[in-house]
Design a protein around this motif. Sequence first.
Motif, short mmCIF file in Angstrom:
data_model
loop_
_atom_site.label_atom_id
_atom_site.label_comp_id
_atom_site.label_asym_id
_atom_site.label_seq_id
_atom_site.Cartn_x
_atom_site.Cartn_y
_atom_site.Cartn_z
N THR A 127 0.81 -1.22 0.00
CA THR A 127 0.00 0.00 0.00
C THR A 127 0.84 1.27 0.00
OG1 THR A 127 -0.13 -0.12 2.41
CG2 THR A 127 -1.95 -1.10 1.15
N TYR A 128 2.15 1.13 -0.19
CA TYR A 128 3.02 2.30 -0.23
C TYR A 128 4.25 1.97 -1.07
CZ TYR A 128 6.28 0.01 3.01
OH TYR A 128 7.18 -0.85 3.58
N ILE A 129 5.05 2.99 -1.38
CA ILE A 129 6.29 2.82 -2.13
C ILE A 129 7.45 3.10 -1.18
CG2 ILE A 129 7.75 3.73 -3.98
CD1 ILE A 129 5.44 2.21 -5.11
N PRO A 130 8.31 2.12 -0.91
CA PRO A 130 9.48 2.37 -0.05
C PRO A 130 10.42 3.37 -0.73
CG PRO A 130 9.12 0.01 -0.38
CD PRO A 130 8.25 0.72 -1.36
N LYS A 131 10.89 4.34 0.02
CA LYS A 131 11.73 5.38 -0.57
C LYS A 131 13.23 5.10 -0.43
CE LYS A 131 7.88 7.63 -1.28
NZ LYS A 131 6.95 6.80 -0.51
N ASN A 132 13.60 4.28 0.54
CA ASN A 132 15.01 4.00 0.78
C ASN A 132 15.34 2.60 0.29
OD1 ASN A 132 15.48 6.50 2.15
ND2 ASN A 132 14.45 5.64 3.94
N LEU A 133 16.20 2.54 -0.71
CA LEU A 133 16.55 1.25 -1.30
C LEU A 133 17.85 0.74 -0.71
CD1 LEU A 133 15.78 1.83 -5.09
CD2 LEU A 133 14.22 1.33 -3.21
N SER A 134 17.92 -0.57 -0.55
CA SER A 134 19.14 -1.24 -0.14
C SER A 134 19.76 -1.85 -1.38
CB SER A 134 18.82 -2.34 0.90
OG SER A 134 19.92 -3.20 1.07
N LEU A 135 20.81 -1.19 -1.88
CA LEU A 135 21.40 -1.63 -3.14
C LEU A 135 22.79 -2.22 -2.91
CD1 LEU A 135 20.47 1.38 -5.45
CD2 LEU A 135 19.39 -0.87 -5.37
N PRO A 136 23.06 -3.35 -3.50
CA PRO A 136 24.42 -3.90 -3.41
C PRO A 136 25.38 -3.06 -4.24
CG PRO A 136 23.09 -5.20 -4.91
CD PRO A 136 22.16 -4.19 -4.30
N GLU A 137 26.65 -3.09 -3.87
CA GLU A 137 27.64 -2.33 -4.64
C GLU A 137 27.74 -2.85 -6.06
OE1 GLU A 137 31.43 -1.95 -2.86
OE2 GLU A 137 30.68 -1.09 -0.98
N LYS A 138 27.60 -4.16 -6.19
CA LYS A 138 27.74 -4.77 -7.51
C LYS A 138 26.50 -5.57 -7.83
CE LYS A 138 30.84 -7.55 -10.38
NZ LYS A 138 32.08 -8.37 -10.42
N ALA A 139 25.81 -5.17 -8.86
CA ALA A 139 24.66 -5.92 -9.37
C ALA A 139 24.51 -5.56 -10.84
CB ALA A 139 23.38 -5.58 -8.60
N ASN A 140 23.92 -6.45 -11.58
CA ASN A 140 23.83 -6.23 -13.03
C ASN A 140 22.83 -5.15 -13.39
OD1 ASN A 140 25.49 -8.44 -12.85
ND2 ASN A 140 24.55 -9.53 -14.56
N TYR A 141 21.76 -4.99 -12.58
CA TYR A 141 20.76 -3.96 -12.84
C TYR A 141 19.81 -3.86 -11.67
CZ TYR A 141 17.90 -8.03 -14.24
OH TYR A 141 17.23 -9.23 -14.27
N LEU A 142 19.03 -2.76 -11.66
CA LEU A 142 17.93 -2.57 -10.71
C LEU A 142 16.63 -2.53 -11.49
CD1 LEU A 142 16.61 -1.79 -7.96
CD2 LEU A 142 17.12 0.60 -8.53
N HIS A 143 15.66 -3.32 -11.06
CA HIS A 143 14.36 -3.40 -11.73
C HIS A 143 13.27 -2.81 -10.85
CE1 HIS A 143 10.49 -5.21 -12.84
NE2 HIS A 143 10.99 -5.48 -14.03
N ILE A 144 12.46 -1.92 -11.43
CA ILE A 144 11.30 -1.37 -10.73
C ILE A 144 10.07 -1.48 -11.63
CG2 ILE A 144 12.72 0.28 -9.43
CD1 ILE A 144 11.54 2.51 -11.18
N THR A 145 8.90 -1.47 -10.99
CA THR A 145 7.63 -1.36 -11.70
C THR A 145 7.09 0.03 -11.40
OG1 THR A 145 7.25 -3.71 -11.30
CG2 THR A 145 5.36 -2.41 -12.06
#
Length: 356
Positions: A127-145
């Motif tokens: 019911t909400y959109i999280p604003k703070n993402l936990s991103l790894p230093e190395k990843a091939n891509y980030l996917h969002i809808t």
Amino acid sequence: MKKHNFNSGPSILPATVIAQAAAALHDFDGIGLSILEIGHRTDWFVAVIEEAKLLVKQLMQLNDDYEVLFLHGGATTQFMQIPMNFLAPGETAAYCDNGIWGNKAIQEAGYFGNVHVAASSKDKNHTYIPKNLSLPEKANYLHITTNNTVEGTQWHEIPPTHLPLVADMSSDIFSRPMDFKQFSFIYAGAQKNMGAAGVTLVVIKKEWAASIQKQVPPIMCYQKHIEAKSLMNTPPVFAIYVALLTLRWIIAEGGLTEMERRSRQKADLLYQTIDSLPIFITSIAKEDRSLMNAVFFMKEEALLQPFLKTCTDNGMIGVKGYRTVGGLRVSMYNALPLESVQVFCQLAQNFAHKHC
């Protein structure tokens, strides 16, 4: 009785687009053949698909660093095809889990490599959109809808990231201007804002497509589709033609700036109405409410079926919520006129006054 089409997809199309498409079924562009009959490698159709590609780039303000593809399989196929091309065993991709479609994309990616969930709204039923993402230093891509059709939330600000950004824009494509150059890959099923069901739009950064090192079956390889100019196999000719007509319509109506103005006008009216009527409730965070799909519920469950029947009796189509969520959903895509939202709001007010 006039119908008011709130279907979530396949959804409403501009009346002029339907008229033009219907005419082309009998005689495409005066050539004496139906659009359904022309060969996909003829000059007639190549002109259609090339113009559609140009209009996509024009609306997104993209240069030749990007390629536009029209593919089969719907956005659901892209859930699998993206990691098939860009993710290998032992490698990681980051995904945001903000609803049913993001979750399905996560499941598909898991067949090809590791998935890091960068953010999830599962704790509050999406019911909400999280604003703070936990991103790894190395990843091939980030996917969002970018817009969650089922749950009724939307990313109103695209999260910054150091990773190549992949976006499923199926339900809010061409509804607002944004910096499309921040994305390495965009995909969208056409059946909501861009045309008829049967074709999927892919916009891909050429440099990223060229970076594919994996052995991928040719029909699933983006680089091969780029080389074939979307003509590796017979494309969905009619659906691409309807997409072209819809792209022309968007530009003629004022482009993405005008689409966003209309969307905000419709959504503001709808949300103000349901917020003011105590028979309706919604748990969607106000700052994350979708401009495309309003999801809400009856405070008293016993009133749901009577309300849905009242909608049907008054020409309101597609108001029932998604099967896994229930309740009500009003979809307000580009082609939906303000009048339809006004009529729905008046009906909701009359129903509320009768049952309060």
